[in-house]
Design a protein around this motif. Structure first.
Motif, PDB file in Angstrom:
ATOM      1  N   GLU A 211       0.824  -1.206   0.000  1.00 50.55           N
ATOM      2  CA  GLU A 211       0.000   0.000   0.000  1.00 50.55           C
ATOM      3  C   GLU A 211       0.860   1.259   0.000  1.00 50.55           C
ATOM      4  O   GLU A 211       0.612   2.205  -0.753  1.00 50.55           O
ATOM      5  CB  GLU A 211      -0.926  -0.008   1.225  1.00 50.55           C
ATOM      6  CG  GLU A 211      -1.882   1.179   1.297  1.00 50.55           C
ATOM      7  CD  GLU A 211      -2.862   1.205   0.145  1.00 50.55           C
ATOM      8  OE1 GLU A 211      -3.275   2.309  -0.253  1.00 50.55           O
ATOM      9  OE2 GLU A 211      -3.187   0.117  -0.392  1.00 50.55           O
ATOM     10  N   GLU A 212       1.909   1.248   0.833  1.00 51.38           N
ATOM     11  CA  GLU A 212       2.813   2.398   0.882  1.00 51.38           C
ATOM     12  C   GLU A 212       3.558   2.554  -0.449  1.00 51.38           C
ATOM     13  O   GLU A 212       3.804   3.682  -0.909  1.00 51.38           O
ATOM     14  CB  GLU A 212       3.813   2.218   2.023  1.00 51.38           C
ATOM     15  CG  GLU A 212       4.699   3.444   2.253  1.00 51.38           C
ATOM     16  CD  GLU A 212       5.647   3.267   3.417  1.00 51.38           C
ATOM     17  OE1 GLU A 212       6.452   4.181   3.653  1.00 51.38           O
ATOM     18  OE2 GLU A 212       5.588   2.204   4.098  1.00 51.38           O
TER      19      GLU A 212
ATOM     20  N   PHE B 183       3.118  14.133  -8.901  1.00 52.67           N
ATOM     21  CA  PHE B 183       3.885  15.325  -8.512  1.00 52.67           C
ATOM     22  C   PHE B 183       5.359  15.279  -8.936  1.00 52.67           C
ATOM     23  O   PHE B 183       6.063  16.272  -8.794  1.00 52.67           O
ATOM     24  CB  PHE B 183       3.821  15.507  -6.979  1.00 52.67           C
ATOM     25  CG  PHE B 183       2.423  15.588  -6.461  1.00 52.67           C
ATOM     26  CD1 PHE B 183       1.636  16.712  -6.712  1.00 52.67           C
ATOM     27  CD2 PHE B 183       1.880  14.541  -5.719  1.00 52.67           C
ATOM     28  CE1 PHE B 183       0.346  16.786  -6.230  1.00 52.67           C
ATOM     29  CE2 PHE B 183       0.577  14.616  -5.233  1.00 52.67           C
ATOM     30  CZ  PHE B 183      -0.196  15.732  -5.487  1.00 52.67           C
ATOM     31  N   LYS B 184       5.787  14.100  -9.466  1.00 58.86           N
ATOM     32  CA  LYS B 184       7.191  13.926  -9.822  1.00 58.86           C
ATOM     33  C   LYS B 184       8.103  14.269  -8.630  1.00 58.86           C
ATOM     34  O   LYS B 184       9.186  14.822  -8.806  1.00 58.86           O
ATOM     35  CB  LYS B 184       7.573  14.818 -11.025  1.00 58.86           C
ATOM     36  CG  LYS B 184       6.699  14.664 -12.244  1.00 58.86           C
ATOM     37  CD  LYS B 184       6.757  13.244 -12.803  1.00 58.86           C
ATOM     38  CE  LYS B 184       5.868  13.110 -14.033  1.00 58.86           C
ATOM     39  NZ  LYS B 184       5.774  11.731 -14.519  1.00 58.86           N
ATOM     40  N   THR B 185       7.671  13.950  -7.424  1.00 57.57           N
ATOM     41  CA  THR B 185       8.393  14.355  -6.214  1.00 57.57           C
ATOM     42  C   THR B 185       8.291  13.281  -5.145  1.00 57.57           C
ATOM     43  O   THR B 185       7.266  12.623  -5.015  1.00 57.57           O
ATOM     44  CB  THR B 185       7.810  15.664  -5.646  1.00 57.57           C
ATOM     45  OG1 THR B 185       7.781  16.645  -6.667  1.00 57.57           O
ATOM     46  CG2 THR B 185       8.639  16.171  -4.475  1.00 57.57           C
TER      47      THR B 185
ATOM     48  N   LYS C   4       4.337   5.582  -5.571  1.00 59.46           N
ATOM     49  CA  LYS C   4       4.311   5.589  -7.029  1.00 59.46           C
ATOM     50  C   LYS C   4       3.288   6.592  -7.546  1.00 59.46           C
ATOM     51  O   LYS C   4       3.543   7.318  -8.515  1.00 59.46           O
ATOM     52  CB  LYS C   4       3.997   4.192  -7.565  1.00 59.46           C
ATOM     53  CG  LYS C   4       5.167   3.226  -7.474  1.00 59.46           C
ATOM     54  CD  LYS C   4       4.820   1.894  -8.126  1.00 59.46           C
ATOM     55  CE  LYS C   4       6.015   0.940  -8.064  1.00 59.46           C
ATOM     56  NZ  LYS C   4       5.697  -0.374  -8.661  1.00 59.46           N
ATOM     57  N   ALA C   5       2.138   6.645  -6.872  1.00 55.87           N
ATOM     58  CA  ALA C   5       1.114   7.606  -7.265  1.00 55.87           C
ATOM     59  C   ALA C   5       1.603   9.038  -7.068  1.00 55.87           C
ATOM     60  O   ALA C   5       1.350   9.925  -7.884  1.00 55.87           O
ATOM     61  CB  ALA C   5      -0.166   7.365  -6.456  1.00 55.87           C
ATOM     62  N   SER C   6       2.357   9.256  -5.982  1.00 52.91           N
ATOM     63  CA  SER C   6       2.911  10.583  -5.712  1.00 52.91           C
ATOM     64  C   SER C   6       3.933  10.968  -6.776  1.00 52.91           C
ATOM     65  O   SER C   6       3.972  12.110  -7.254  1.00 52.91           O
ATOM     66  CB  SER C   6       3.555  10.616  -4.329  1.00 52.91           C
ATOM     67  OG  SER C   6       4.163  11.870  -4.090  1.00 52.91           O
TER      68      SER C   6
END
Length: 490
Positions: A297-298, A309-311, A303-305
């Protein structure tokens, strides 16, 4: 292996039971020709990318295609000129001791009827187009073939035909003598029925005394046709022998075969550089002080972040840097230019990208094409022999059989003219200066003019024009004398 050499006895043992095995022995030659053709077209490279819907195309430069097309147009882009050589014999008249020997020469008249009949056949078969196709095939595959045959038209007249063959699906077989005479020919055609999926393989096999066609359906022999049962085929084989003419490059090597390794190195360098930039565009981020995700989950959240946001957020002790590949552009460019210059130098061509100078005159054009001209000059010698001893000999035999004439193909000659940019001003100056000098004949001067297609016809038209002009002047003088006489009588 570039040729098939056999004895006539071994060739005659080829039949329906072993012809496919014989064809497999021929396969390496055809595979090489197919590979060279693919290098010319680059069709596999493009087709694979298209079929896979892959937008990441490989980078390649079509140097083989450029070299072949330029060389073909330069060599055979202008129509061949045919003429009949004067047959001159020299005879010693006086052989007495102590006296100077006296010789006399006898010139047999040029047979214009033969030249005109032969040129008519060439035009009827669109020789210019055929010659370009044959030359391209030879420069790509190292060898090209031409088929000589006859057809009947609507008026039931027999017409002489010739057309190029695909060198990737046929082979001319030669004997082991010093002359390397053609003693056989084999071709293969494969057709798959779109409805049933049934594959049909057809082999045509010709020797000095056989002409068979073998048809295999799904690996089983379905038909064998004796082509000599057809009277025209039997007559053709008797008159011309193997009805195939070969046009080959020196050592049966493609024009660009010797530089393929350099071309591939150049393309590899291109693609490697392209992949380097792509790699850096998708550069990997190195994180120091960042813990791996503790759960799936983390991992998904991080990966979604990154996608959104490319960050990535780190604590105060974290360090972030990009892992990229450092490229020495200067070294790559120098290596790339060296490869390019070597390739074009070997081909005898000017690099079209680097050529910025304008061609100011024909002498500059010839100088720039000096390397290519020498390569083509070697090919021209073999091409001329095939054109005369191959095509002309066979067609003349058919022409004699159809007309009852006794034309001799050995009196025929052909002239090639390089296809270079022409300057009418320079040509006019040349013609004027040479005519004034009286060094060479009018025919030789006209022969050098690129805008004159038929020298003999041009000279005849000029002679007719001069005769007409002389007649007009004579008529004017005669009329003036008559008018003066009439005036005196009055």
């Amino acid at each position: 292996m570039s040729e098939i050499i056999m004895t006539p006895q071994a060739l005659n043992r080829v039949n329906e039971t072993n012809i496919r095995a014989f064809w497999r022995n021929v396969a390496p030659i055809l595979q090489k020709r197919e590979a060279l053709f693919n290098e010319y077209t680059k069709k596999d490279c493009v087709a694979d990318a298209l079929l896979s819907h892959n937008n990441d195309y490989k980078v390649y430069t079509p140097i083989p295609q450029y070299a072949v097309d330029i060389a073909t147009g330069y060599f055979i882009g202008k129509p061949c000129k045919y003429y009949s050589r004067t047959d001159t014999t020299v005879e010693k008249v006086d052989t007495a001791v102590g006296k100077k020997a006296i010789f006399k020469t006898t010139d047999k008249p040029i047979n214009e009827n033969y030249v005109n009949a032969y040129v008519a056949i060439m035009r009827e078969n669109h020789e210019d187009e055929v010659n370009i196709n044959i030359t391209q095939n030879a420069m790509i595959c190292g060898t090209a073939y031409e088929r000589i045959y006859t057809v009947r038209d609507g008026d039931n007249k027999t017409r002489i035909r010739f057309k190029p063959l695909n060198p990737r699906s046929c082979v001319l077989i030669k004997d082991a003598t010093l002359e390397a005479n053609p003693i056989g020919f084999i071709s293969h055609e494969c057709i798959t029925d779109w409805e049933t999926g049934q594959r049909t393989d057809t082999f045509e096999f010709i020797t000095q005394n056989r002409w068979d066609k073998f048809v295999f359906e799904d690996n089983s022999l379905s038909n064998r046709v004796n082509m000599l049962a057809d009277a025209p085929n039997a007559a053709l084989l008797k008159l011309v022998g193997i009805p195939v003419v070969e046009y080959s490059m020196p050592y049966h090597m493609s024009l660009f075969e010797n530089v393929l390794s350099q071309i591939k190195s150049r393309d590899y360098l291109y693609n490697n550089l392209k992949n380097t930039f792509k790699y850096n565009d998708e550069a990997i981020m190195v994180l120091t002080g960042f813990l791996r995700p503790s759960s799936k989950e983390e991992e998904r959240e991080r990966k979604a972040s990154l996608e959104e946001f490319k960050t990535l957020y780190l604590d105060d002790t974290g360090k972030v840097e990009w892992l990229i590949k450092k490229v020495d552009i200067g070294a790559i460019q120098n290596f790339f230019e060296d490869l390019t210059n070597d390739i074009y130098a070997s081909l005898g061509l000017k690099n079209p990208v680097r050529t910025g100078e304008a061609y100011q005159n024909l002498s500059a054009v010839r100088l720039h094409n000096y390397g290519l001209d020498n390569k083509i000059l070697i090919f021209e010698r073999g091409y001329e022999r095939s054109l005369l001893e191959g095509r002309a000999k066979k067609i003349t035999a058919l022409l004699n059989a159809l007309t009852g004439e006794k034309y001799n193909w050995e009196t025929l000659d052909v002239n090639f003219e390089r296809n270079t940019p022409s300057s009418l001003i320079e040509e006019a100056q040349f013609a004027s200066q040479m005519a004034a000098s009286g060094v060479i004949s009018d025919a030789d001067i006209v022969d050098r003019l690129t805008f004159i297609e038929n020298t003999d016809a041009a000279i005849r038209r000029k002679q007719a024009q001069d005769a007409e002009a002389a007649k007009t002047i004579t008529d004017i003088i005669d009329n003036g004398k008559q008018n003066h006489k009439d005036t005196l009588n009055e």
